[in-house]
Motif scaffolding. Structure first.
Motif, PDB file in Angstrom:
ATOM      1  N   UNK A 449      27.299  78.940  67.756  1.00  0.00           N
ATOM      2  CA  UNK A 449      27.926  79.979  68.392  1.00  0.00           C
ATOM      3  C   UNK A 449      28.164  79.626  69.827  1.00  0.00           C
ATOM      4  N   UNK A 450      29.662  79.751  70.079  1.00  0.00           N
ATOM      5  CA  UNK A 450      30.247  79.514  71.498  1.00  0.00           C
ATOM      6  C   UNK A 450      30.805  80.768  72.022  1.00  0.00           C
ATOM      7  N   UNK A 451      30.298  81.064  73.096  1.00  0.00           N
ATOM      8  CA  UNK A 451      30.601  82.242  73.597  1.00  0.00           C
ATOM      9  C   UNK A 451      31.173  81.968  75.182  1.00  0.00           C
ATOM     10  N   UNK A 452      32.429  82.383  75.537  1.00  0.00           N
ATOM     11  CA  UNK A 452      32.870  81.967  76.705  1.00  0.00           C
ATOM     12  C   UNK A 452      33.818  83.296  77.441  1.00  0.00           C
ATOM     13  N   UNK A 453      34.418  83.119  78.481  1.00  0.00           N
ATOM     14  CA  UNK A 453      35.162  84.350  78.939  1.00  0.00           C
ATOM     15  C   UNK A 453      36.283  84.351  78.023  1.00  0.00           C
ATOM     16  N   UNK A 454      36.559  83.274  77.231  1.00  0.00           N
ATOM     17  CA  UNK A 454      37.971  83.615  76.617  1.00  0.00           C
ATOM     18  C   UNK A 454      37.691  84.105  75.253  1.00  0.00           C
ATOM     19  N   UNK A 455      36.432  84.319  74.836  1.00  0.00           N
ATOM     20  CA  UNK A 455      36.245  84.618  73.601  1.00  0.00           C
ATOM     21  C   UNK A 455      35.065  84.151  72.869  1.00  0.00           C
ATOM     22  N   UNK A 456      34.982  84.526  71.641  1.00  0.00           N
ATOM     23  CA  UNK A 456      33.820  84.002  70.960  1.00  0.00           C
ATOM     24  C   UNK A 456      34.180  83.191  69.635  1.00  0.00           C
ATOM     25  N   UNK A 457      33.448  81.855  69.482  1.00  0.00           N
ATOM     26  CA  UNK A 457      34.061  80.827  68.471  1.00  0.00           C
ATOM     27  C   UNK A 457      32.910  80.774  67.589  1.00  0.00           C
ATOM     28  N   UNK A 458      32.887  80.899  66.432  1.00  0.00           N
ATOM     29  CA  UNK A 458      31.851  80.399  65.504  1.00  0.00           C
ATOM     30  C   UNK A 458      32.188  79.264  64.591  1.00  0.00           C
ATOM     31  N   UNK A 459      31.463  78.082  64.431  1.00  0.00           N
ATOM     32  CA  UNK A 459      31.738  77.042  63.960  1.00  0.00           C
ATOM     33  C   UNK A 459      30.531  76.699  62.920  1.00  0.00           C
ATOM     34  N   UNK A 460      30.796  76.490  61.833  1.00  0.00           N
ATOM     35  CA  UNK A 460      29.900  75.740  60.971  1.00  0.00           C
ATOM     36  C   UNK A 460      29.082  74.637  61.409  1.00  0.00           C
ATOM     37  N   UNK A 461      27.917  74.566  61.599  1.00  0.00           N
ATOM     38  CA  UNK A 461      27.085  73.240  61.940  1.00  0.00           C
ATOM     39  C   UNK A 461      26.300  72.641  60.700  1.00  0.00           C
ATOM     40  N   UNK A 462      25.689  71.494  61.098  1.00  0.00           N
ATOM     41  CA  UNK A 462      24.697  70.815  60.322  1.00  0.00           C
ATOM     42  C   UNK A 462      23.650  71.889  59.619  1.00  0.00           C
ATOM     43  N   UNK A 463      23.629  71.984  58.389  1.00  0.00           N
ATOM     44  CA  UNK A 463      22.823  72.801  57.876  1.00  0.00           C
ATOM     45  C   UNK A 463      23.444  74.207  57.382  1.00  0.00           C
ATOM     46  N   UNK A 464      24.636  74.577  57.533  1.00  0.00           N
ATOM     47  CA  UNK A 464      25.254  75.645  57.445  1.00  0.00           C
ATOM     48  C   UNK A 464      25.028  76.139  55.869  1.00  0.00           C
ATOM     49  N   UNK A 465      24.780  77.548  55.716  1.00  0.00           N
ATOM     50  CA  UNK A 465      24.432  77.957  54.461  1.00  0.00           C
ATOM     51  C   UNK A 465      25.262  79.413  54.416  1.00  0.00           C
ATOM     52  N   UNK A 466      26.253  79.530  53.719  1.00  0.00           N
ATOM     53  CA  UNK A 466      26.962  80.545  53.676  1.00  0.00           C
ATOM     54  C   UNK A 466      26.233  81.701  53.001  1.00  0.00           C
ATOM     55  N   UNK A 467      25.157  81.517  52.158  1.00  0.00           N
ATOM     56  CA  UNK A 467      24.761  82.516  51.395  1.00  0.00           C
ATOM     57  C   UNK A 467      23.777  83.486  52.501  1.00  0.00           C
TER      58      UNK A 467
END
Length: 472
Positions: A449-467
């Protein structure tokens, strides 16, 4: 043209690779005995020699490289499996070959040019054995045919040991029909329900070592003479590269050298059969030798079924030079997954550049320095050369369009929008509990989870589980 250098087991040096015929580069790699699923160690040579195959095709042209990898489909382990299950041998070997193809395809390995089955080459093996007997290099005894090891003065050149040292340091079965403890079987009798073929020495089946000598000669010499250059024709029965795992160096490859050289009248093992010998080192799991008794024995299919993508397995293999033991760890798999997710995000929708980056090619040409090639890929990603990243990763069998299915379900844009909305509400209400709860749930699902003044960015990382996203 890139100068390729390879670690040659026969010379104990890293040699410049100079094929006998640049229009017909020839490579043989020992394949699996097909009675069960391929384990993780079986997969390492597949990936190693797949990278070499890709490099050779890039340098010399796809049509200029012939890669042969065999299937051993006649073996006592297969016989035992048939006796245990009551199934026909052919059913077992056919099924196992299908499994092998599916599992190696999942690792992104290209299919070799030819994949001969040993049972299809019995007449060629019988003919080679007859020639060895005629030349005094083999003898028949009690339904067996054995290779006379001391008839080949250079025996031991590949493994670097003398025959006497081998006898002193090994447990060698001394059958009553052997002239010498080191003599090995070329043909043995078949009884009961064992598979067999008629031969001058009775109904029987080939020994293990003779099959690769017969198949490599048939496919890389006999079948190619009409297209080889004069220089290649001047070196009869010789091809460029022979590879396999280090566990095959002795006795399998040593015996191949001896019987092949003797069958074709060659005395120099360095030039009379294969000119370059490559061996990959063994595989460890969490620092220990892979063993069922230790509970760290995995087949490729087991890892795939646990949700570890084939591309991730491949990346982990590439992190270690083929000449060193490779340690498979869960941490390396997590690291590989994170890297590949980031890279795939960078190259999505990008057309690859027309040629891989020079730094990647230079690393691979330097004795298949795959770790160096991965470092060069990181450099391309950092520099923003995403087209170069995609083209260069393809040289290592990574980031291909057909290998990204494991990222399905990773569209995080809607969740990023929701989190941005919650944050905007929280800033007004001065209550960030809902934001913190959603962030915790995302992190638990393996999302950065990357939050900054520009907005919110979500990036799948190691161990990402879509379920795990379904409940958010």
């Amino acid at each position: 043209m890139a100068r390729i250098r390879l670690r040659n087991t026969m010379t104990r040096k890293v040699d410049d690779f100079v094929p006998l015929d640049e229009r017909n580069v020839r490579m043989y790699v020992c394949g699996p005995t097909v009675y069960d699923r391929a384990h993780l160690g079986n997969a390492r040579p597949v990936v190693v020699f797949d990278v070499l195959f890709r490099l050779l095709r890039h340098v010399y042209g796809e049509a200029a490289v012939t890669y042969v990898r065999n299937f051993t489909d006649v073996d006592d382990k297969i016989n035992a499996k048939a006796a245990e299950t009551g199934r026909p041998i052919r059913d077992i070997t056919d099924e196992t070959i299908q499994w092998y193809h599916a599992d190696m395809d999942a690792l992104g390995a290209l299919r070799p040019t030819a994949e001969p089955r040993a049972t299809e080459w019995i007449p060629a093996m019988v003919a080679m054995i007859e020639g060895l007997i005629a030349g005094g290099h083999a003898y028949a005894a009690q339904g067996h045919v054995l290779f006379r090891v001391r008839s080949f003065a250079a025996y031991g050149a590949l493994s670097g040991r003398s025959v006497d040292d081998m006898i002193a340091g090994a447990r060698v079965e001394v059958a009553p029909y052997k002239e010498d403890p080191m003599d090995f079987v070329l043909w043995k009798p078949s009884t009961g329900g064992q598979p067999g073929w008629e031969s001058p020495w009775g109904f029987g089946r080939p020994g293990w070592h003779i099959e690769c000598s017969a198949m490599s000669d048939g496919l890389l010499w006999e079948a190619m003479q009409d297209r080889l250059s004069p220089q290649a024709l001047a070196a009869p029965h010789v091809f460029d590269i022979h590879g396999g795992g280090i566990d095959l160096q002795f006795p399998h490859h040593e015996n191949e050298v001896a019987q092949s050289c003797c069958a074709h009248g060659a005395s120099d093992p360095a030039t009379g059969f294969a000119r370059y010998w490559l061996h990959n080192e063994m595989l460890l799991v969490e620092g220990r030798k892979m063993s069922k008794s230790l509970g760290n024995f995995f087949t490729v299919r087991e890892l795939l079924d646990k949700g570890i993508p084939g591309e991730v397995i491949r990346y982990v293999f590439l992190m270690t030079h083929y000449s060193r033991p490779m340690d498979w760890t869960a941490e390396k798999a997590r690291e590989a997954e994170g890297v590949l997710r980031r890279w795939r995000g960078l190259v999505e929708g990008i057309e690859p550049s027309t040629s891989p980056a020079p730094a990647v090619l230079e690393a691979l040409a330097d004795d298949l320095n795959t770790a160096g090639a991965l470092a060069a890929l990181h450099g391309l990603a950092s520099a923003g050369d995403h087209a170069g990243l995609k083209a260069s990763a393809g040289m290592l069998g990574l980031l291909g369009d057909g290998m990204g299915e494991w990222l399905a379900g990773a569209d995080l844009a809607p969740l990023a929008g929701r989190l941005a909305g919650l944050r905007a509400q929280a800033m007004v209400a001065k209550d960030f509990s809902a934001v913190d709860a959603m962030k915790a749930a995302l992190i638990a699902a393996g999302v950065e989870v990357r939050m900054s003044k520009a907005g919110v960015e979500l990036v799948p990382g190691a161990g990402f589980d879509a379920e795990k996203l379904k409940d958010i």
